[in-house]
Design a protein around this motif. Structure first.
Motif, PDB file in Angstrom:
ATOM      1  N   PRO A 107       0.819  -1.211   0.000  1.00  0.00           N
ATOM      2  CA  PRO A 107       0.000   0.000   0.000  1.00  0.00           C
ATOM      3  C   PRO A 107       0.855   1.265   0.000  1.00  0.00           C
ATOM      4  O   PRO A 107       2.051   1.226   0.288  1.00  0.00           O
ATOM      5  N   ILE A 108       0.200   2.347  -0.298  1.00  0.00           N
ATOM      6  CA  ILE A 108       0.791   3.670  -0.113  1.00  0.00           C
ATOM      7  C   ILE A 108       0.338   4.101   1.276  1.00  0.00           C
ATOM      8  O   ILE A 108      -0.858   4.056   1.590  1.00  0.00           O
ATOM      9  N   LYS A 109       1.285   4.465   2.107  1.00  0.00           N
ATOM     10  CA  LYS A 109       0.959   4.828   3.491  1.00  0.00           C
ATOM     11  C   LYS A 109       0.820   6.340   3.599  1.00  0.00           C
ATOM     12  O   LYS A 109       1.745   7.078   3.276  1.00  0.00           O
ATOM     13  N   LEU A 110      -0.340   6.772   4.038  1.00  0.00           N
ATOM     14  CA  LEU A 110      -0.605   8.189   4.246  1.00  0.00           C
ATOM     15  C   LEU A 110      -0.527   8.519   5.723  1.00  0.00           C
ATOM     16  O   LEU A 110      -0.438   7.625   6.568  1.00  0.00           O
ATOM     17  N   SER A 111      -0.594   9.781   6.036  1.00  0.00           N
ATOM     18  CA  SER A 111      -0.566  10.198   7.446  1.00  0.00           C
ATOM     19  C   SER A 111      -1.756   9.591   8.184  1.00  0.00           C
ATOM     20  O   SER A 111      -2.787   9.293   7.592  1.00  0.00           O
ATOM     21  N   GLY A 112      -1.582   9.389   9.451  1.00  0.00           N
ATOM     22  CA  GLY A 112      -2.648   8.819  10.266  1.00  0.00           C
ATOM     23  C   GLY A 112      -2.805   7.326  10.094  1.00  0.00           C
ATOM     24  O   GLY A 112      -3.791   6.746  10.529  1.00  0.00           O
ATOM     25  N   GLY A 113      -1.853   6.681   9.433  1.00  0.00           N
ATOM     26  CA  GLY A 113      -1.911   5.230   9.256  1.00  0.00           C
ATOM     27  C   GLY A 113      -2.857   4.770   8.165  1.00  0.00           C
ATOM     28  O   GLY A 113      -3.140   3.584   8.052  1.00  0.00           O
ATOM     29  N   ASN A 114      -3.350   5.697   7.350  1.00  0.00           N
ATOM     30  CA  ASN A 114      -4.242   5.313   6.251  1.00  0.00           C
ATOM     31  C   ASN A 114      -3.468   4.596   5.155  1.00  0.00           C
ATOM     32  O   ASN A 114      -2.365   5.013   4.790  1.00  0.00           O
ATOM     33  N   LEU A 115      -4.050   3.508   4.651  1.00  0.00           N
ATOM     34  CA  LEU A 115      -3.436   2.727   3.588  1.00  0.00           C
ATOM     35  C   LEU A 115      -4.310   2.800   2.349  1.00  0.00           C
ATOM     36  O   LEU A 115      -5.518   2.585   2.424  1.00  0.00           O
ATOM     37  N   ILE A 116      -3.676   3.101   1.208  1.00  0.00           N
ATOM     38  CA  ILE A 116      -4.420   3.180  -0.047  1.00  0.00           C
ATOM     39  C   ILE A 116      -3.653   2.469  -1.154  1.00  0.00           C
ATOM     40  O   ILE A 116      -2.455   2.218  -1.043  1.00  0.00           O
ATOM     41  N   TRP A 117      -4.371   2.134  -2.214  1.00  0.00           N
ATOM     42  CA  TRP A 117      -3.791   1.532  -3.415  1.00  0.00           C
ATOM     43  C   TRP A 117      -4.377   2.239  -4.623  1.00  0.00           C
ATOM     44  O   TRP A 117      -5.521   2.692  -4.595  1.00  0.00           O
ATOM     45  N   HIS A 118      -3.622   2.271  -5.709  1.00  0.00           N
ATOM     46  CA  HIS A 118      -4.157   2.762  -6.979  1.00  0.00           C
ATOM     47  C   HIS A 118      -5.066   1.680  -7.551  1.00  0.00           C
ATOM     48  O   HIS A 118      -4.726   0.487  -7.508  1.00  0.00           O
ATOM     49  N   VAL A 119      -6.211   2.072  -8.076  1.00  0.00           N
ATOM     50  CA  VAL A 119      -7.175   1.128  -8.657  1.00  0.00           C
ATOM     51  C   VAL A 119      -6.510   0.254  -9.715  1.00  0.00           C
ATOM     52  O   VAL A 119      -6.706  -0.964  -9.736  1.00  0.00           O
ATOM     53  N   GLU A 120      -5.716   0.851 -10.580  1.00  0.00           N
ATOM     54  CA  GLU A 120      -5.091   0.090 -11.671  1.00  0.00           C
ATOM     55  C   GLU A 120      -4.142  -0.982 -11.147  1.00  0.00           C
ATOM     56  O   GLU A 120      -4.033  -2.060 -11.731  1.00  0.00           O
ATOM     57  N   THR A 121      -3.462  -0.716 -10.046  1.00  0.00           N
ATOM     58  CA  THR A 121      -2.563  -1.706  -9.437  1.00  0.00           C
ATOM     59  C   THR A 121      -3.353  -2.932  -8.993  1.00  0.00           C
ATOM     60  O   THR A 121      -2.940  -4.075  -9.228  1.00  0.00           O
ATOM     61  N   ILE A 122      -4.503  -2.707  -8.384  1.00  0.00           N
ATOM     62  CA  ILE A 122      -5.328  -3.811  -7.898  1.00  0.00           C
ATOM     63  C   ILE A 122      -5.971  -4.549  -9.060  1.00  0.00           C
ATOM     64  O   ILE A 122      -6.025  -5.791  -9.064  1.00  0.00           O
ATOM     65  N   LYS A 123      -6.435  -3.820 -10.071  1.00  0.00           N
ATOM     66  CA  LYS A 123      -7.008  -4.479 -11.258  1.00  0.00           C
ATOM     67  C   LYS A 123      -5.986  -5.401 -11.899  1.00  0.00           C
ATOM     68  O   LYS A 123      -6.307  -6.519 -12.294  1.00  0.00           O
ATOM     69  N   GLU A 124      -4.748  -4.952 -12.001  1.00  0.00           N
ATOM     70  CA  GLU A 124      -3.679  -5.766 -12.602  1.00  0.00           C
ATOM     71  C   GLU A 124      -3.392  -6.997 -11.737  1.00  0.00           C
ATOM     72  O   GLU A 124      -3.218  -8.098 -12.245  1.00  0.00           O
ATOM     73  N   TRP A 125      -3.363  -6.818 -10.415  1.00  0.00           N
ATOM     74  CA  TRP A 125      -3.118  -7.956  -9.517  1.00  0.00           C
ATOM     75  C   TRP A 125      -4.234  -8.993  -9.682  1.00  0.00           C
ATOM     76  O   TRP A 125      -3.959 -10.198  -9.758  1.00  0.00           O
ATOM     77  N   ILE A 126      -5.471  -8.541  -9.740  1.00  0.00           N
ATOM     78  CA  ILE A 126      -6.606  -9.454  -9.910  1.00  0.00           C
ATOM     79  C   ILE A 126      -6.479 -10.198 -11.239  1.00  0.00           C
ATOM     80  O   ILE A 126      -6.641 -11.419 -11.292  1.00  0.00           O
ATOM     81  N   LYS A 127      -6.169  -9.477 -12.292  1.00  0.00           N
ATOM     82  CA  LYS A 127      -6.017 -10.084 -13.624  1.00  0.00           C
ATOM     83  C   LYS A 127      -4.949 -11.185 -13.618  1.00  0.00           C
ATOM     84  O   LYS A 127      -5.125 -12.230 -14.227  1.00  0.00           O
TER      85      LYS A 127
END
Length: 64
Positions: A34-54
């Protein structure tokens, strides 16, 4: 171009994996980190997850 982002809750819903399982997978490099943001928030780019699923989720075979 605007990038869409997914929060950890979205990833849990999309993959069916718990937070703990996701963490184990990204530490083992079997899931995108994940990309770690302030406050411990974790995010991912949609395209990264779509590619992983594929690449990692197999389509159900047509059973007749």
């Amino acid at each position: 171009m605007e990038q869409q982002l997914l929060h950890i809750r979205d990833i849990e819903r999309i993959t069916g994996f718990t937070r703990c399982t996701l963490r184990k997978k990204w530490l083992k490099k079997t899931f995108p980190e994940p990309i770690k943001l302030s406050g411990g928030n974790l995010i991912w780019h949609v395209e990264t997850i779509k590619e992983w699923i594929k690449e990692n989720i197999k389509e159900p075979s047509n059973v007749q």
